[in-house]
Motif scaffolding. Sequence first.
Motif, PDB file in Angstrom:
ATOM      1  N   GLU A 149      73.202  59.474   9.462  1.00  0.00           N
ATOM      2  CA  GLU A 149      73.993  59.989  10.581  1.00  0.00           C
ATOM      3  C   GLU A 149      75.033  58.956  11.014  1.00  0.00           C
ATOM      4  N   ILE A 150      74.622  57.714  11.044  1.00  0.00           N
ATOM      5  CA  ILE A 150      75.541  56.645  11.450  1.00  0.00           C
ATOM      6  C   ILE A 150      76.664  56.500  10.434  1.00  0.00           C
ATOM      7  N   LYS A 151      76.323  56.562   9.161  1.00  0.00           N
ATOM      8  CA  LYS A 151      77.349  56.445   8.115  1.00  0.00           C
ATOM      9  C   LYS A 151      78.356  57.581   8.198  1.00  0.00           C
ATOM     10  N   GLN A 152      77.890  58.796   8.496  1.00  0.00           N
ATOM     11  CA  GLN A 152      78.785  59.943   8.619  1.00  0.00           C
ATOM     12  C   GLN A 152      79.750  59.757   9.787  1.00  0.00           C
ATOM     13  N   ARG A 153      79.240  59.221  10.872  1.00  0.00           N
ATOM     14  CA  ARG A 153      80.068  59.040  12.060  1.00  0.00           C
ATOM     15  C   ARG A 153      81.137  57.975  11.845  1.00  0.00           C
ATOM     16  N   LEU A 154      80.887  57.061  10.937  1.00  0.00           N
ATOM     17  CA  LEU A 154      81.873  56.011  10.667  1.00  0.00           C
ATOM     18  C   LEU A 154      83.171  56.588  10.114  1.00  0.00           C
ATOM     19  N   GLY A 155      83.032  57.645   9.316  1.00  0.00           N
ATOM     20  CA  GLY A 155      84.215  58.244   8.699  1.00  0.00           C
ATOM     21  C   GLY A 155      85.197  58.782   9.716  1.00  0.00           C
ATOM     22  N   GLY A 156      84.742  59.278  10.840  1.00  0.00           N
ATOM     23  CA  GLY A 156      85.621  59.868  11.837  1.00  0.00           C
ATOM     24  C   GLY A 156      85.948  58.962  13.003  1.00  0.00           C
ATOM     25  N   SER A 184      83.369  51.194  18.670  1.00  0.00           N
ATOM     26  CA  SER A 184      83.257  52.437  19.430  1.00  0.00           C
ATOM     27  C   SER A 184      82.056  53.258  18.957  1.00  0.00           C
ATOM     28  N   VAL A 185      81.749  53.196  17.659  1.00  0.00           N
ATOM     29  CA  VAL A 185      80.566  53.888  17.138  1.00  0.00           C
ATOM     30  C   VAL A 185      79.304  53.250  17.709  1.00  0.00           C
ATOM     31  N   ARG A 205      62.248  53.392  18.654  1.00  0.00           N
ATOM     32  CA  ARG A 205      62.518  53.681  17.233  1.00  0.00           C
ATOM     33  C   ARG A 205      64.017  53.772  16.972  1.00  0.00           C
ATOM     34  N   ARG A 206      64.730  54.438  17.866  1.00  0.00           N
ATOM     35  CA  ARG A 206      66.173  54.594  17.701  1.00  0.00           C
ATOM     36  C   ARG A 206      66.908  53.260  17.909  1.00  0.00           C
ATOM     37  N   LEU A 207      66.431  52.466  18.848  1.00  0.00           N
ATOM     38  CA  LEU A 207      67.022  51.138  19.031  1.00  0.00           C
ATOM     39  C   LEU A 207      66.822  50.271  17.792  1.00  0.00           C
ATOM     40  N   TYR A 208      65.644  50.397  17.183  1.00  0.00           N
ATOM     41  CA  TYR A 208      65.378  49.658  15.947  1.00  0.00           C
ATOM     42  C   TYR A 208      66.372  50.084  14.864  1.00  0.00           C
ATOM     43  N   GLN A 209      66.572  51.384  14.726  1.00  0.00           N
ATOM     44  CA  GLN A 209      67.524  51.890  13.734  1.00  0.00           C
ATOM     45  C   GLN A 209      68.944  51.427  14.036  1.00  0.00           C
ATOM     46  N   LEU A 210      69.298  51.431  15.316  1.00  0.00           N
ATOM     47  CA  LEU A 210      70.615  50.944  15.703  1.00  0.00           C
ATOM     48  C   LEU A 210      70.750  49.458  15.356  1.00  0.00           C
ATOM     49  N   GLY A 211      69.682  48.699  15.599  1.00  0.00           N
ATOM     50  CA  GLY A 211      69.703  47.289  15.228  1.00  0.00           C
ATOM     51  C   GLY A 211      69.917  47.089  13.739  1.00  0.00           C
TER      52      GLY A 211
END
Length: 175
Positions: A3-10, A16-17, A36-42
């Motif tokens: 999901e993060i990789k997809q958002r990078l494209g736009g 900002s991402v 869990r989400r903070l870990y993924q963000l890290g």
Amino acid sequence: MNEIKQRLGGSRTWLSVIEALEAEVEQIGDREEKSRRLYQLGQACEELFLRKDKAMVSYQKAFKLFPQDVRPLERARRIYWEMGNLKMVAKLMDFQLKVVTEPRDRAKLLVDLAEVYVDLGDAEKARVRLQEARALDPAAEGLAEQLAVIGYDRDTWAQYINEVIDEAAEAQDMT
């Protein structure tokens, strides 16, 4: 991560991402899911954005929210190791010891912590941690090696080397 990789494209900027993802994580009510989400963000900050400073913040928040998951500590510890900040590595290992209960895992962590203390030049703290590890698991990985390291005496090193060679020869003769 996908999901993060997809958002990078736009997105125009990676920062900002990161900020948008941080804002989304703050909206999550469940502590474990938020952790869990903070870990993924890290992980994303560390691996994709090459922002280890942001990763450290996410890992710290993740662990504080849900200390039963030690993965954020392990990742943060690795970053501090790369930075050469062994005091922080030891501090994070101490935090991890507060939540790790499995004797074998605790023993391994204690041996690793002793190694950090050796690198910091604190043989006494290393000795205490190794004694704790031996009490939990006498066959812990790396225990014998670390005991040998702290048992090293500059005045008798040649004698010690001869003893090790003799023990190795005896062990070879037994096979």
